[in-house]
Write an enzyme that holds these catalytic residues in place. Structure first.
Site, mmCIF file in Angstrom:
data_model
loop_
_atom_site.group_PDB
_atom_site.id
_atom_site.type_symbol
_atom_site.label_atom_id
_atom_site.label_comp_id
_atom_site.label_asym_id
_atom_site.label_seq_id
_atom_site.Cartn_x
_atom_site.Cartn_y
_atom_site.Cartn_z
ATOM 1 N N TYR A 80 3.081 2.269 -53.239
ATOM 2 C CA TYR A 80 1.991 3.068 -52.668
ATOM 3 C C TYR A 80 0.901 2.141 -52.149
ATOM 4 O O TYR A 80 0.505 1.187 -52.830
ATOM 5 C CB TYR A 80 1.388 4.003 -53.739
ATOM 6 C CG TYR A 80 2.339 5.094 -54.163
ATOM 7 C CD1 TYR A 80 2.408 6.298 -53.464
ATOM 8 C CD2 TYR A 80 3.190 4.915 -55.245
ATOM 9 C CE1 TYR A 80 3.297 7.297 -53.840
ATOM 10 C CE2 TYR A 80 4.088 5.906 -55.631
ATOM 11 C CZ TYR A 80 4.130 7.097 -54.924
ATOM 12 O OH TYR A 80 5.016 8.080 -55.288
ATOM 13 N N SER A 81 0.391 2.449 -50.943
ATOM 14 C CA SER A 81 -0.727 1.687 -50.388
ATOM 15 C C SER A 81 -1.962 1.911 -51.249
ATOM 16 O O SER A 81 -2.241 3.036 -51.661
ATOM 17 C CB SER A 81 -1.044 2.158 -48.969
ATOM 18 O OG SER A 81 0.036 1.906 -48.116
ATOM 19 N N CYS A 258 -0.484 3.177 -40.094
ATOM 20 C CA CYS A 258 0.065 3.505 -41.409
ATOM 21 C C CYS A 258 0.276 5.015 -41.529
ATOM 22 O O CYS A 258 -0.591 5.801 -41.152
ATOM 23 C CB CYS A 258 -0.889 3.016 -42.512
ATOM 24 S SG CYS A 258 -0.189 3.154 -44.172
ATOM 25 N N GLU A 298 2.760 -0.400 -41.089
ATOM 26 C CA GLU A 298 3.368 -0.091 -42.387
ATOM 27 C C GLU A 298 3.655 1.399 -42.401
ATOM 28 O O GLU A 298 2.753 2.214 -42.565
ATOM 29 C CB GLU A 298 2.425 -0.479 -43.525
ATOM 30 C CG GLU A 298 3.112 -0.489 -44.877
ATOM 31 C CD GLU A 298 2.309 -1.274 -45.889
ATOM 32 O OE1 GLU A 298 2.565 -2.489 -46.018
ATOM 33 O OE2 GLU A 298 1.418 -0.689 -46.523
ATOM 34 N N TYR A 300 6.558 4.653 -43.601
ATOM 35 C CA TYR A 300 7.501 4.930 -44.694
ATOM 36 C C TYR A 300 8.233 6.234 -44.476
ATOM 37 O O TYR A 300 7.820 7.019 -43.627
ATOM 38 C CB TYR A 300 6.775 4.926 -46.051
ATOM 39 C CG TYR A 300 5.393 5.548 -45.990
ATOM 40 C CD1 TYR A 300 5.237 6.937 -46.070
ATOM 41 C CD2 TYR A 300 4.241 4.772 -45.834
ATOM 42 C CE1 TYR A 300 3.981 7.514 -46.012
ATOM 43 C CE2 TYR A 300 2.976 5.340 -45.774
ATOM 44 C CZ TYR A 300 2.867 6.708 -45.858
ATOM 45 O OH TYR A 300 1.627 7.298 -45.785
#
Length: 300
Positions: A80-81, A258, A298, A300
């Site tokens: 997790y960021s 992101c 980044e 996901y």
């Protein structure tokens, strides 16, 4: 960031590993979305005191959910960021925070509701509950040291996490060795206004720091683009295409993206057409920006 810059930086990596995680405690768990938003997204803060875990804005940590998978093996960690600055939300270097959406979906074959193991574990934590933490990891999303840089941030949903860390460092904290004097420009895409995470804080920062922070929202189900269709993040960026293109040319402009992987296609579409309008091929320019360490993704 150039290689020499990143070498100079003391970047913490894997202080805690999966076979020996840090056991932190949940301090608080707050609902981030407002009535009418789909799903459940939380801002969860953990206590790090008693350990050696430290991190930088733009890094991630791993959370190891308790229990075992269907094969009897311990659950794998999920990354997790980090949503807090290196000093934590309380400014005492003793906490770390995450923005986590509860994963819940219908199984395509059985129609049963499937719950994401780790996101549900985090979203259900109560103050005092223990949590296993690994990391930190990641060098891709770090901020440049240049306080006069232009920082363009493109986020969807919980992809706001690293940018919250950036903005809190730039505008909410005071540092003896760092005062941000550049331009931070956030494009934030969500389906409904009620799903706009950290809305009061972001709007207050944009009001208070007009010269250094711009906030543009794309609310797909409530706003329309110029064609009368849903307003996605790339449509909002297209309204500023010329200005953004000029900024991309500056050697100290860094662009960060992101969120869910699906956002990349729309952004690429915008970049391809904007580059073409300026007589450039996006793939070539993207490669150049990456080689200069100015294009950070980044998803996901």
């Amino acid at each position: 960031m150039t290689q020499s810059q990143s070498e100079k930086k003391d970047i913490p990596v894997n202080i805690y590993r999966p076979n020996n995680p840090f056991v932190g405690k949940c301090i608080s768990n707050e609902v981030l979305v407002r009535p009418g938003a789909q799903g459940d997204t939380r801002h969860v803060k953990f206590d790090l005191s008693g350990g050696d875990l430290r991190y930088l804005e733009g890094q991630s940590i791993g959370i190891v959910p308790p229990g075992e998978d269907k094969n009897g093996k311990p659950h794998k960690l999920r990354l997790y960021s980090i949503a807090s600055t290196r000093h934590g939300d309380d400014g005492d270097d003793k906490t770390i925070s995450l923005s986590v959406k509860r994963l819940e979906y219908k199984h395509p074959e059985t129609g049963e509701t499937v719950l994401g193991v780790c996101s549900n574990h985090i979203c259900d934590l109560k103050p005092g509950d223990e949590v296993k933490i690994t990391g930190p990891v990641g060098k891709e999303m770090l901020l440049p040291d240049d306080p006069t840089a232009t920082i363009i941030m493109i986020a969807t949903g919980t992809g706001i996490a690293p940018f919250r860390a950036f903005l809190w460092r730039m505008f909410k904290e005071t540092h003896p060795d760092y005062k941000f004097k550049g331009l931070a420009w956030l494009f934030f895409g969500v389906p409904t206004d009620s799903a706009l995470l950290y809305k009061p804080d972001l709007e207050w920062l944009a009001y208070k720091h007009k010269k250094h922070f711009r906030l543009d929202k794309a609310i797909s189900r409530e706003q329309k683009n110029e064609k009368g269709e849903k307003m996605y993040i790339q449509n909002r960026m297209a309204e500023y295409a010329d200005e953004l293109w000029d900024l991309f040319q500056k050697p100290n402009t860094h662009t960060y993206m992101c969120g869910l992987r699906g956002m990349e296609d729309g952004i690429a579409e915008f970049m391809v057409s904007t580059a073409a309008k300026n007589g450039t091929e996006w793939k070539v320019f993207e490669k150049q920006m990456k080689s200069e360490g100015r294009w950070h993704v980044e998803t996901y």
